[in-house]
Structure formats: structure tokens, C-alpha cells
Design an enzyme around this catalytic site. Structure first.
Site, PDB file in Angstrom:
ATOM      1  N   THR A  86      -9.501   2.175  25.876  1.00 32.19           N
ATOM      2  CA  THR A  86      -9.874   2.030  27.283  1.00 32.19           C
ATOM      3  C   THR A  86      -9.182   0.785  27.826  1.00 32.19           C
ATOM      4  O   THR A  86      -8.463   0.089  27.111  1.00 32.19           O
ATOM      5  CB  THR A  86     -11.402   1.883  27.456  1.00 32.19           C
ATOM      6  N   CYS A  87      -9.420   0.481  29.087  1.00 35.93           N
ATOM      7  CA  CYS A  87      -8.794  -0.699  29.675  1.00 35.93           C
ATOM      8  C   CYS A  87      -9.384  -1.984  29.118  1.00 35.93           C
ATOM      9  O   CYS A  87      -8.806  -3.071  29.300  1.00 35.93           O
ATOM     10  CB  CYS A  87      -8.926  -0.674  31.191  1.00 35.93           C
ATOM     11  N   ASN A  88     -10.520  -1.887  28.436  1.00 32.66           N
ATOM     12  CA  ASN A  88     -11.181  -3.093  27.922  1.00 32.66           C
ATOM     13  C   ASN A  88     -11.270  -3.173  26.407  1.00 32.66           C
ATOM     14  O   ASN A  88     -11.753  -4.177  25.871  1.00 32.66           O
ATOM     15  CB  ASN A  88     -12.605  -3.200  28.482  1.00 32.66           C
ATOM     16  N   ARG A  89     -10.824  -2.123  25.690  1.00 31.84           N
ATOM     17  CA  ARG A  89     -10.917  -2.163  24.231  1.00 31.84           C
ATOM     18  C   ARG A  89      -9.982  -1.143  23.590  1.00 31.84           C
ATOM     19  O   ARG A  89      -9.698  -0.091  24.174  1.00 31.84           O
ATOM     20  CB  ARG A  89     -12.351  -1.943  23.753  1.00 31.84           C
ATOM     21  N   SER A 111     -20.030  -3.715  27.029  1.00 31.84           N
ATOM     22  CA  SER A 111     -19.035  -3.565  28.085  1.00 31.84           C
ATOM     23  C   SER A 111     -18.925  -4.819  28.940  1.00 31.84           C
ATOM     24  O   SER A 111     -19.845  -5.647  28.986  1.00 31.84           O
ATOM     25  CB  SER A 111     -19.388  -2.381  28.994  1.00 31.84           C
ATOM     26  N   GLU A 140     -22.370   0.101  32.352  1.00 32.84           N
ATOM     27  CA  GLU A 140     -21.463   0.973  33.118  1.00 32.84           C
ATOM     28  C   GLU A 140     -21.390   2.348  32.465  1.00 32.84           C
ATOM     29  O   GLU A 140     -21.558   2.501  31.264  1.00 32.84           O
ATOM     30  CB  GLU A 140     -20.080   0.320  33.228  1.00 32.84           C
ATOM     31  N   GLN A 144     -18.876   4.705  32.428  1.00 30.49           N
ATOM     32  CA  GLN A 144     -17.632   5.338  31.992  1.00 30.49           C
ATOM     33  C   GLN A 144     -17.444   5.369  30.487  1.00 30.49           C
ATOM     34  O   GLN A 144     -16.906   6.326  29.944  1.00 30.49           O
ATOM     35  CB  GLN A 144     -16.436   4.616  32.623  1.00 30.49           C
ATOM     36  N   GLY A 180      -4.342   9.702  37.671  1.00 31.50           N
ATOM     37  CA  GLY A 180      -5.174   9.907  36.496  1.00 31.50           C
ATOM     38  C   GLY A 180      -6.652   9.903  36.848  1.00 31.50           C
ATOM     39  O   GLY A 180      -7.037   9.993  38.027  1.00 31.50           O
ATOM     40  N   MET A 236      -8.881   7.461  36.718  1.00 30.46           N
ATOM     41  CA  MET A 236      -9.284   6.336  37.559  1.00 30.46           C
ATOM     42  C   MET A 236      -8.858   6.538  39.010  1.00 30.46           C
ATOM     43  O   MET A 236      -9.558   6.154  39.940  1.00 30.46           O
ATOM     44  CB  MET A 236      -8.687   5.036  37.006  1.00 30.46           C
TER      45      MET A 236
END
Length: 436
Positions: free
Chosen positions: A50-53, A114, A119, A121, A195, A197
Site C-alpha cells: 500500500t502507500c504506507n507499507r 494505520s 481507516e 481502506q 486507478g 484512488m
């Protein structure tokens, strides 16, 4: 549970650009996931990006140690992506095994780890990662069951606590700012990307203004057309055209997967200069790595919101939800206990079947031996009664070693069960005892 593990990096351990470098390419073939599992020595594997992991959840047939694990994983990723995927240095990675790894999965899937606690998602992203692994033939065992337990826990936290009553994601975190800007600006919105997002960004625009003109720019025209197919107030344009000759818009939402900066300070300034001097340009950059040069936010009449800017807001969000975290953590521990019991029952089943079979065979041999000698005088009815008695005793007696085995495994390791089964398969003690 002992052989489950996770290797990963997140927004907590590395910078955004390091996560981008560690991510698997979007077009990474599924068969290469299978090859990655083989090269790394995994029997099950789930990749969550993901954008964070960036995380690799795995299960090994044998106990896996950290140093050889990281060595083989790095080398395999480099080979399979031709150097396109580079894991961070060891101090930027976390490696967990067993109960610690499962707890981490539970907390990640339930959005307790998160950037924006609670969140929505991440649960969907974890389910998608699980489905890809399942379709690739990389699941079907204990890790598969563990992910299902994680999804069950996420649902419990969503329904039994207040943590996710108002979920906050990268898009919804800037919802108020976007809607306030839409109320003050009548100009179109430009969305870079097509995409998931980008789709959420379009939905966010529509909740603020259902009739606002929206322009979707993407490298692949077909994806952009599909995205706006049911939206009469949206149109598409080629991404390069939108960058080189941007349309006259009042809002830009950048959410592409590009690894390069698409809008530098000069391009953002040129977009701003196309609108009236009394108006402001809002730029929302939800991409990782960023699609918009950070220094563009210093321009007059330009407001830039990027992922890094959200850390402070996310921390405020986290503090407000701390009261619910204790309840959530208790649910995590309860679910860990439930999973452990399920896995022990699963591991114990072969031992129970083998042990019961051995006890019944021993009882049968003893009865046949006795009825052929000492009790040969009994009639048919009495013989049946003796057989029933022996079988009943065997069924009750087998519960004693099973209870002890389960207790030993629970307090030590499921390896106790594996060792017991191997020992049971290699002994003739039951046969010898029945001859006495």
C-alpha cells in the site's frame, strides 16, 4: 502459528521514497510470486503493498531464521524484478515470527497500525492481497486460515467499537478542504490517474458537487474511459497532454502510480496563472511517491496537500481514538487465543486419529486373543458385550494422552504434536503390548 512470519517496512520505519523503491511493480506477474515463494523457502505467501507499507507474510515448512531469510528474500526480489524492487536496509525493516507476526497482521488488517487509525481502506487492500495469493496457489494452509481470522477481527472491531464509526482515509482526510474549495470555485477538477484512488477521488468530488466538470488524465485511455463511463459530467484526456498543456482548472488531484514527478513548480504555476488572480488553486497529491513537486506548495495562491502533510492530522486522529484502542487490543488478544486453539485442534487431528486407531486396534487384538483362549466358552451375546466394552474403554482411554498432548503443545509449541506423531508412526509398542 510458530512458522508464520512477516518481513516489512512502513511509514513508521522508512521514508515514502524507500517504500516506493521496495514495492513490487504493478505488472509483477503472479507466477513470479510463486517463484519468489519457492526461492525464499515459503510454503505460503501473501504480499501486501500500500502507500504506507510493504509487507511479505509467509509460512515456512521449517523454522526460518532472520539472516538467511533476508538474504534470500533480497536476492530473489532483485532477480525477479531485475533490480526494480529494493528492500530498505535492515534497520528500516521489521521481522516478526509466530504470535508476534500474527498479532501484527491482526493490527494491520483492523487498521490499528494505520497512519489514520480506523481507516477503512486497509482491510480491503489486505483482502485483495489475500485473493491474489489464493488465485496464485500460494495459500490453502495455516496462513490462509490466519488471514480469515484477521478479516473476522476487523469486522468485529468495525461493529463492536466506535473506532471506525467515521473512518478516515487518505482521501477523506482532506474531504472538508476539498468541499470548501469546490464551494468557492466553479472551475473544473483535474484528476491525474485512473486507478482505485482516482475512482475514490472522483466519488469525493461528486459528494461535494454532482455536476462539477471533471477531467480524468491517464496514460491508458481505456482505463480513463471506463472510469467515467457512467458520469455525464466527466471527460478524459491523455496524461502527457494534461501535463504539457494543462487545462484551465481550479483543483488538481494527483493519484497516479508514476515514480517520477509529473508536475513541477513551474507547471503548477502555469495552471494557477490560467485562473483569475482572485482565485486559488487547490492541489491534492495522494500519490506515492508524490506526483507534485513539494516546493509547489510555496507558490502564492496555491494550496498543496500531500501524504507527508497528513502525518500531523493523522496523529491528532490517533489521539482522539485512544480511548477505543484498549478495547480493540483486547479483541486482538482474544482473537489470537481463538486462532491458536483452532490451529492446535487442526494440528492435533492427525495425532488424535492415529492414536485412536492404535488404541482400537490394540483393543481389538486383545479381545480376539482373550476370546480365543480364556473366554472361549462365552456365547455370541457375551462375546459382543466384551467387544463393546473394550471399544468403549479404548475410546475413553485415548482422551487421557490427547489431553496431556494438547496441554504440552499449548504451553510449549505445536512442534510437540509433530514429534509425537513421528514417534507414534515409528513405534511398535502397541503391537508388543497386545502380545503380553
Amino acid at each position: 502459528m510458530d512458522r508464520i512470519g512477516v518481513v516489512g517496512a512502513s511509514y513508521r520505519t522508512v521514508q515514502v521514497e524507500d517504500l516506493a523503491a521496495a514495492a513490487l511493480p504493478e505488472d509483477f506477474p503472479r507466477e513470479n510470486l510463486v517463484e519468489l515463494a519457492r526461492l525464499a523457502g515459503f510454503s505460503e505467501l501473501v504480499y501486501l503493498g500500500t502507500c504506507n507499507r510493504i509487507e511479505f507474510y509467509f509460512r515456512g515448512d521449517t523454522r526460518i531464521h532472520t539472516n538467511p531469510l533476508l538474504f534470500h528474500l533480497r536476492r530473489s526480489l532483485t532477480d525477479l524484478t531485475e533490480g526494480g524492487c529494493q528492500l530498505p536496509d535492515d534497520d528500516g525493516l521489521y521481522v516478526h515470527y509466530g504470535r508476534s507476526a500474527v498479532r501484527h497482521l491482526f493490527r494491520v488488517t483492523a487498521a490499528l497500525d494505520s497512519m489514520m487509525v480506523g481507516e477503512a481502506q486497509i482491510t480491503g487492500q489486505a483482502k485483495q492481497a489475500h485473493e491474489i495469493a489464493h488465485q496464485s496457489g500460494l495459500l490453502g494452509g495455516i496462513l490462509d486460515q490466519t488471514f480469515h481470522e484477521a478479516f473476522h477481527l476487523a469486522k468485529r472491531i468495525r461493529t463492536e467499537t466506535e473506532l471506525t464509526r467515521r473512518p478516515v482515509s487518505l482521501v477523506t482526510l482532506v474531504e472538508r478542504t476539498l468541499h470548501e474549495h469546490l464551494r468557492s470555485s466553479t472551475r473544473p477538477v483535474l484528476i491525474l490517474g485512473a486507478g482505485e484512488m482516482a475512482r475514490q477521488a472522483l466519488k469525493l468530488v461528486r459528494t461535494g458537487d454532482p455536476e462539477r466538470r471533471v477531467i480524468v488524465a491517464n496514460r491508458t485511455p481505456a482505463r480513463a474511459l471506463e472510469m467515467v463511463a457512467d458520469d455525464p459530467n466527466a471527460e478524459t484526456v491523455d496524461l502527457r497532454t494534461a501535463i504539457d498543456d494543462p487545462p484551465e482548472v481550479g483543483t488538481i488531484m494527483a493519484v497516479t502510480s508514476s515514480n517520477e514527478t509529473l508536475l513541477d513548480r513551474q507547471r503548477v504555476a502555469s495552471v494557477r496563472d490560467r485562473i483569475a488572480e482572485s482565485e486559488e488553486l487547490l492541489v491534492i497529491d495522494l500519490a506515492m511517491p508524490p506526483n507534485v513537486a513539494p516546493d509547489a506548495g510555496a507558490l502564492a495562491r496555491v494550496t498543496l496537500h500531500g501524504i507527508d502533510d497528513m502525518h500531523e492530522a493523522a496523529e491528532v486522529n490517533r489521539q482522539r481514538r485512544l480511548e477505543e484502542m484498549d478495547r480493540c487490543e483486547k479483541l486482538v488478544e482474544h482473537q489470537l487465543g481463538t486462532l491458536r486453539r483452532h490451529l492446535f485442534d487442526r494440528a492435533l487431528s492427525p495425532a488424535a486419529r492415529s492414536l485412536q486407531k492404535s488404541y482400537m486396534e490394540m483393543a481389538d487384538r486383545a479381545v480376539r486373543h482373550t476370546l480365543g483362549k480364556d473366554l472361549a466358552h462365552l456365547g455370541e451375546g457375551d462375546r459382543k458385550a466384551v467387544e463393546r466394552l473394550a471399544k468403549g474403554m479404548a475410546k475413553r482411554m485415548v482422551q487421557v494422552p490427547l489431553k496431556g498432548l494438547k496441554g504440552a503443545a499449548w504451553h510449549h509449541s505445536s512442534a510437540v504434536i509433530d514429534g509425537f506423531i513421528k514417534g507414534l508412526e515409528g513405534t511398535n509398542d502397541f503391537e508388543e503390548d497386545s502380545k503380553e
